[in-house]
Scaffold this motif. Structure first.
Motif, PDB file in Angstrom:
ATOM      1  N   GLY A  34       0.314   8.062  -1.863  1.00  0.00           N
ATOM      2  CA  GLY A  34       1.772   8.049  -1.870  1.00  0.00           C
ATOM      3  C   GLY A  34       2.309   9.399  -1.467  1.00  0.00           C
ATOM      4  N   SER A  35       3.458   9.755  -2.009  1.00  0.00           N
ATOM      5  CA  SER A  35       4.084  11.034  -1.653  1.00  0.00           C
ATOM      6  C   SER A  35       5.036  11.463  -2.754  1.00  0.00           C
ATOM      7  CB  SER A  35       4.842  10.904  -0.330  1.00  0.00           C
ATOM      8  OG  SER A  35       5.896   9.955  -0.459  1.00  0.00           O
ATOM      9  N   ILE A  36       5.373  12.751  -2.736  1.00  0.00           N
ATOM     10  CA  ILE A  36       6.377  13.281  -3.648  1.00  0.00           C
ATOM     11  C   ILE A  36       7.345  14.122  -2.842  1.00  0.00           C
ATOM     12  CG2 ILE A  36       5.014  15.326  -4.291  1.00  0.00           C
ATOM     13  CD1 ILE A  36       6.237  14.901  -7.158  1.00  0.00           C
ATOM     14  N   SER A  37       8.614  13.984  -3.113  1.00  0.00           N
ATOM     15  CA  SER A  37       9.647  14.687  -2.359  1.00  0.00           C
ATOM     16  C   SER A  37      10.174  15.868  -3.165  1.00  0.00           C
ATOM     17  CB  SER A  37      10.796  13.733  -2.023  1.00  0.00           C
ATOM     18  OG  SER A  37      11.377  13.222  -3.209  1.00  0.00           O
ATOM     19  N   PRO A  38      10.811  16.837  -2.490  1.00  0.00           N
ATOM     20  CA  PRO A  38      11.336  18.006  -3.198  1.00  0.00           C
ATOM     21  C   PRO A  38      12.343  17.669  -4.289  1.00  0.00           C
ATOM     22  CG  PRO A  38      11.273  18.420  -0.835  1.00  0.00           C
ATOM     23  CD  PRO A  38      10.965  16.963  -1.027  1.00  0.00           C
ATOM     24  N   ASP A  39      12.989  16.501  -4.193  1.00  0.00           N
ATOM     25  CA  ASP A  39      13.960  16.135  -5.221  1.00  0.00           C
ATOM     26  C   ASP A  39      13.306  15.496  -6.443  1.00  0.00           C
ATOM     27  OD1 ASP A  39      13.274  13.601  -4.390  1.00  0.00           O
ATOM     28  OD2 ASP A  39      15.243  13.092  -3.568  1.00  0.00           O
ATOM     29  N   GLY A  40      11.968  15.416  -6.439  1.00  0.00           N
ATOM     30  CA  GLY A  40      11.249  14.916  -7.604  1.00  0.00           C
ATOM     31  C   GLY A  40      10.849  13.464  -7.534  1.00  0.00           C
ATOM     32  N   GLY A  41      11.115  12.802  -6.434  1.00  0.00           N
ATOM     33  CA  GLY A  41      10.761  11.393  -6.316  1.00  0.00           C
ATOM     34  C   GLY A  41       9.269  11.206  -6.039  1.00  0.00           C
ATOM     35  N   MET A  42       8.573  10.598  -6.959  1.00  0.00           N
ATOM     36  CA  MET A  42       7.150  10.298  -6.785  1.00  0.00           C
ATOM     37  C   MET A  42       6.992   8.841  -6.393  1.00  0.00           C
ATOM     38  SD  MET A  42       3.830  11.062  -6.934  1.00  0.00           S
ATOM     39  CE  MET A  42       3.480  12.489  -7.982  1.00  0.00           C
ATOM     40  N   ARG A  43       6.353   8.600  -5.265  1.00  0.00           N
ATOM     41  CA  ARG A  43       6.108   7.240  -4.806  1.00  0.00           C
ATOM     42  C   ARG A  43       4.605   7.041  -4.722  1.00  0.00           C
ATOM     43  NH1 ARG A  43       4.394   4.679  -0.516  1.00  0.00           N
ATOM     44  NH2 ARG A  43       4.182   6.634   0.656  1.00  0.00           N
ATOM     45  N   LEU A  44       4.087   6.140  -5.556  1.00  0.00           N
ATOM     46  CA  LEU A  44       2.665   5.799  -5.515  1.00  0.00           C
ATOM     47  C   LEU A  44       2.507   4.345  -5.112  1.00  0.00           C
ATOM     48  CD1 LEU A  44       1.306   7.544  -8.752  1.00  0.00           C
ATOM     49  CD2 LEU A  44       1.054   8.304  -6.387  1.00  0.00           C
ATOM     50  N   ASP A  45       1.660   4.099  -4.159  1.00  0.00           N
ATOM     51  CA  ASP A  45       1.390   2.757  -3.656  1.00  0.00           C
ATOM     52  C   ASP A  45       0.319   2.116  -4.543  1.00  0.00           C
ATOM     53  OD1 ASP A  45       0.182   0.582  -2.248  1.00  0.00           O
ATOM     54  OD2 ASP A  45       0.972   1.362  -0.365  1.00  0.00           O
ATOM     55  N   ARG A  46       0.684   1.045  -5.255  1.00  0.00           N
ATOM     56  CA  ARG A  46      -0.257   0.408  -6.181  1.00  0.00           C
ATOM     57  C   ARG A  46      -1.528  -0.065  -5.482  1.00  0.00           C
ATOM     58  NH1 ARG A  46       1.103  -1.031 -11.282  1.00  0.00           N
ATOM     59  NH2 ARG A  46       3.230  -0.574 -11.965  1.00  0.00           N
ATOM     60  N   ASP A  47      -1.372  -0.606  -4.283  1.00  0.00           N
ATOM     61  CA  ASP A  47      -2.548  -1.085  -3.553  1.00  0.00           C
ATOM     62  C   ASP A  47      -3.472   0.073  -3.186  1.00  0.00           C
ATOM     63  OD1 ASP A  47      -1.655  -3.679  -3.729  1.00  0.00           O
ATOM     64  OD2 ASP A  47      -0.736  -3.685  -1.737  1.00  0.00           O
ATOM     65  N   ALA A  48      -2.863   1.207  -2.789  1.00  0.00           N
ATOM     66  CA  ALA A  48      -3.666   2.379  -2.428  1.00  0.00           C
ATOM     67  C   ALA A  48      -4.398   2.932  -3.646  1.00  0.00           C
ATOM     68  CB  ALA A  48      -2.778   3.448  -1.807  1.00  0.00           C
ATOM     69  N   VAL A  49      -3.720   2.954  -4.787  1.00  0.00           N
ATOM     70  CA  VAL A  49      -4.352   3.419  -6.019  1.00  0.00           C
ATOM     71  C   VAL A  49      -5.518   2.511  -6.386  1.00  0.00           C
ATOM     72  CG1 VAL A  49      -4.026   3.723  -8.507  1.00  0.00           C
ATOM     73  CG2 VAL A  49      -2.291   4.570  -6.910  1.00  0.00           C
ATOM     74  N   ALA A  50      -5.311   1.211  -6.305  1.00  0.00           N
ATOM     75  CA  ALA A  50      -6.377   0.260  -6.624  1.00  0.00           C
ATOM     76  C   ALA A  50      -7.562   0.423  -5.677  1.00  0.00           C
ATOM     77  CB  ALA A  50      -5.835  -1.166  -6.559  1.00  0.00           C
ATOM     78  N   ARG A  51      -7.268   0.676  -4.415  1.00  0.00           N
ATOM     79  CA  ARG A  51      -8.346   0.868  -3.429  1.00  0.00           C
ATOM     80  C   ARG A  51      -9.179   2.109  -3.775  1.00  0.00           C
ATOM     81  NH1 ARG A  51      -5.246   0.980   0.810  1.00  0.00           N
ATOM     82  NH2 ARG A  51      -5.083   3.251   0.948  1.00  0.00           N
ATOM     83  N   ALA A  52      -8.509   3.199  -4.142  1.00  0.00           N
ATOM     84  CA  ALA A  52      -9.225   4.427  -4.503  1.00  0.00           C
ATOM     85  C   ALA A  52     -10.044   4.227  -5.776  1.00  0.00           C
ATOM     86  CB  ALA A  52      -8.239   5.573  -4.685  1.00  0.00           C
ATOM     87  N   ARG A  53      -9.508   3.447  -6.715  1.00  0.00           N
ATOM     88  CA  ARG A  53     -10.230   3.189  -7.958  1.00  0.00           C
ATOM     89  C   ARG A  53     -11.497   2.376  -7.715  1.00  0.00           C
ATOM     90  NH1 ARG A  53      -5.213   1.377 -11.935  1.00  0.00           N
ATOM     91  NH2 ARG A  53      -4.678   3.472 -12.716  1.00  0.00           N
ATOM     92  N   ARG A  54     -11.448   1.460  -6.764  1.00  0.00           N
ATOM     93  CA  ARG A  54     -12.604   0.591  -6.497  1.00  0.00           C
ATOM     94  C   ARG A  54     -13.695   1.287  -5.703  1.00  0.00           C
ATOM     95  NH1 ARG A  54      -8.532  -3.170  -5.099  1.00  0.00           N
ATOM     96  NH2 ARG A  54      -9.007  -2.792  -2.894  1.00  0.00           N
ATOM     97  N   LEU A  55     -13.316   2.256  -4.894  1.00  0.00           N
ATOM     98  CA  LEU A  55     -14.261   2.855  -3.949  1.00  0.00           C
ATOM     99  C   LEU A  55     -15.545   3.351  -4.606  1.00  0.00           C
ATOM    100  CD1 LEU A  55     -14.860   3.711  -1.034  1.00  0.00           C
ATOM    101  CD2 LEU A  55     -13.643   5.859  -1.495  1.00  0.00           C
ATOM    102  N   PRO A  56     -15.508   4.068  -5.741  1.00  0.00           N
ATOM    103  CA  PRO A  56     -16.760   4.564  -6.329  1.00  0.00           C
ATOM    104  C   PRO A  56     -17.709   3.476  -6.797  1.00  0.00           C
ATOM    105  CG  PRO A  56     -14.866   5.782  -7.187  1.00  0.00           C
ATOM    106  CD  PRO A  56     -14.321   4.598  -6.451  1.00  0.00           C
TER     107      PRO A  56
END
Length: 489
Positions: free
Chosen positions: A355-377
């Motif tokens: 995902g990404s984080i902006s200077p105004d404090g907005g954190m955007r995390l992609d649930r699918d991307a997080v799940a993909r990273a969790r499964r990889l190991p």
């Protein structure tokens, strides 16, 4: 909060040949045993009710309830730590750099992005009931962007006080900075991973400054200063074919001169710059022998030695931050699971961005991307039958066990299997056997190439899944000696 997938108990026992005997290892139980050929055959038969009396201590130890194999995380993200990359730029010209080397941009992170990342992390940890706020600086060289480092450190301290958190800040660094920066590190950091490749003839070849200037004296000066400060100093040695034969000497010198908390040995990762410089990866059998020797030297000084792929004292699903929900924030605000360059991931068909984080404090995390990273190991076919599955955990997901990689053991696998086996044997008090093994080329090759190592322990009782995050190291436990068997439980 995080939860875990339910999973059936995994085979948790392994046997590997050690000369005329067999090393049995049950990593989930924290057990190792040295058995004779007859006992090894009985273990493979999977009929514990028929085991002879000599194996009853092992059967009793294995019968105790034990957590099942680690599984990927699920649920809301609560990061294990926050990684900050202030810049990819560097003040050195290391000839094996895998972060762009001389072409790396010296662009720096917008301090507002750094503040936003720290604020989000502190708030999330507070919401999850955590107490420890860990931050690690990656590079390039993080201290060539000192204003970003300063902002992160002081903002983290402020947010930690606000939410009742404890902070632990550390950094990977080349150590080429002035005394004032060293004092800052001593005042605010809990640890430092200092890259230092040995004697001048090794270090100045692999880690020169810009225009080829030597850096050995500057790094040694920093190491001496850091050694006097209240922090955990880890000296990381990149071992090449040129330096491997002197690893014990290098270790003795470093322990004597700097008294670090840890000496860390890692082998060269091949790349275009390293190849152009004539550097070679050390022979895995030679590295294993000298690595074990270096462990002995460090221990004689009362200092911990580490080869990160052979940390068998703990059970882990992943070798690195990937899969642990660590968030690595790049200077452009990208949030990733891995600190390597995106082009390296893509070359392996991977996408580690979360995902990404902006200077105004907005954190955007992609649930699918997080799940993909969790499964990889968890997706490591090469590792399924290897006794190092829950300690090495497959090594680097980008350079070693990427999707589609060969099932055949690599040189990294070979040296990891050998070092891990020798460390287990040493814990069993078998120092002479370790020396005999390391001197016997045929036995080393038999152990290194043995596959699969697995022994079916489906009859064991399992308590259920254990977190994917690293479990705490087990104590050495008891040592039992019986006819044909030495047991460490």
């Amino acid at each position: 909060m995080q939860s875990l997938r339910a999973a059936p108990p995994a085979s948790a026992g392994y046997l590997l040949p050690v000369l005329h005997r067999w090393l049995f290892h049950a990593p989930l139980h924290g057990i190792a045993a040295l058995v004779n050929t007859e006992s090894a055959a009985i273990l493979r038969a999977d009929a514990p009710e028929a085991w002879p009396a000599v194996l009853h201590p092992l059967r009793a130890a294995l019968s105790a309830a034990v957590p099942a194999a680690p599984r990927p995380l699920e649920g809301d993200v609560c990061p294990s730590f926050l990684g900050i990359i202030p810049t990819r730029g560097c003040n050195l010209g290391c000839v094996y750099c895998n972060f762009g080397g001389p072409t790396a941009s010296r662009e720096r992170m917008d301090p507002r992005v750094a503040v936003a990342a720290v604020d989000w992390m502190a708030k999330r940890l507070h919401e999850a009931g955590r107490e420890l706020f860990q931050i690690h600086f990656f590079g390039g060289e993080p201290f060539v962007a000192p204003e970003v480092v300063d902002v992160v450190v002081h903002r983290a301290r402020y947010m930690a006080a606000r939410y009742g958190l404890r902070t632990y800040v550390d950094a990977s660094t080349n150590g080429v900075f002035d005394e004032a920066r060293c004092r800052f590190v001593g005042d605010y950091f809990g640890g430092v991973v200092l890259s230092f490749d040995g004697f001048p003839e090794h270090h100045d070849r692999t880690r020169p400054g810009k225009n080829g200037r030597p850096t050995f004296e500057a790094v040694a000066r920093t190491a001496r200063r850091l050694a006097q400060m209240p922090l955990d100093l880890c000296i990381r040695v990149c071992v090449t074919q040129d330096s491997v034969a002197r690893l014990e000497e290098i270790t003795d010198w470093m322990c004597t001169e700097f008294s670090p908390a840890v000496v860390n040995f890692e082998t060269l990762t091949p790349g275009e710059l390293a190849t152009a410089a004539g550097l070679r990866v050390p022979d895995p059998y030679e590295f294993a022998a000298h690595c074990v020797g270096a462990y002995r030297v460090a221990e004689s000084h009362g200092i911990r030695a580490v080869y990160s792929a052979a940390e068998h004292e703990r059970v882990r699903l992943s070798f690195c931050p990937v899969g642990t929900d660590a968030l690595i924030v790049s200077l452009d605000g990208r949030v990733s699971a891995c600190y390597l360059l995106p082009e390296d991931w893509r070359m392996r068909g991977l996408d580690m961005d979360l995902g990404s984080i902006s200077p105004d404090g907005g954190m955007r995390l992609d649930r699918d991307a997080v799940a993909r990273a969790r499964r990889l190991p968890a997706e490591k076919p090469r590792c399924d039958g290897c006794f190092c599955r829950w300690s090495c955990a497959g090594g680097c997901h980008v350079n070693q066990t990427y999707p589609g990689s060969s099932d055949a053991y690599t040189d990294f696998c070979i040296q990891t299997r050998l070092v891990t086996a020798c460390l287990l044997l040493r814990e069993l008090g078998q120092e002479e056997l370790v020396d005999e093994l390391l001197a016997h080329g045929g036995a080393l090759r038999a152990l290194a190439g043995h596959a699969p190592d697995t022994v079916d322990l489906g009859w064991c009782t399992h308590e259920g899944s254990t977190p994917a995050a690293v479990r705490q190291p087990r104590g050495a436990g008891r040592s039992l000696v019986a006819d044909g068997m030495t047991l460490l439980g």
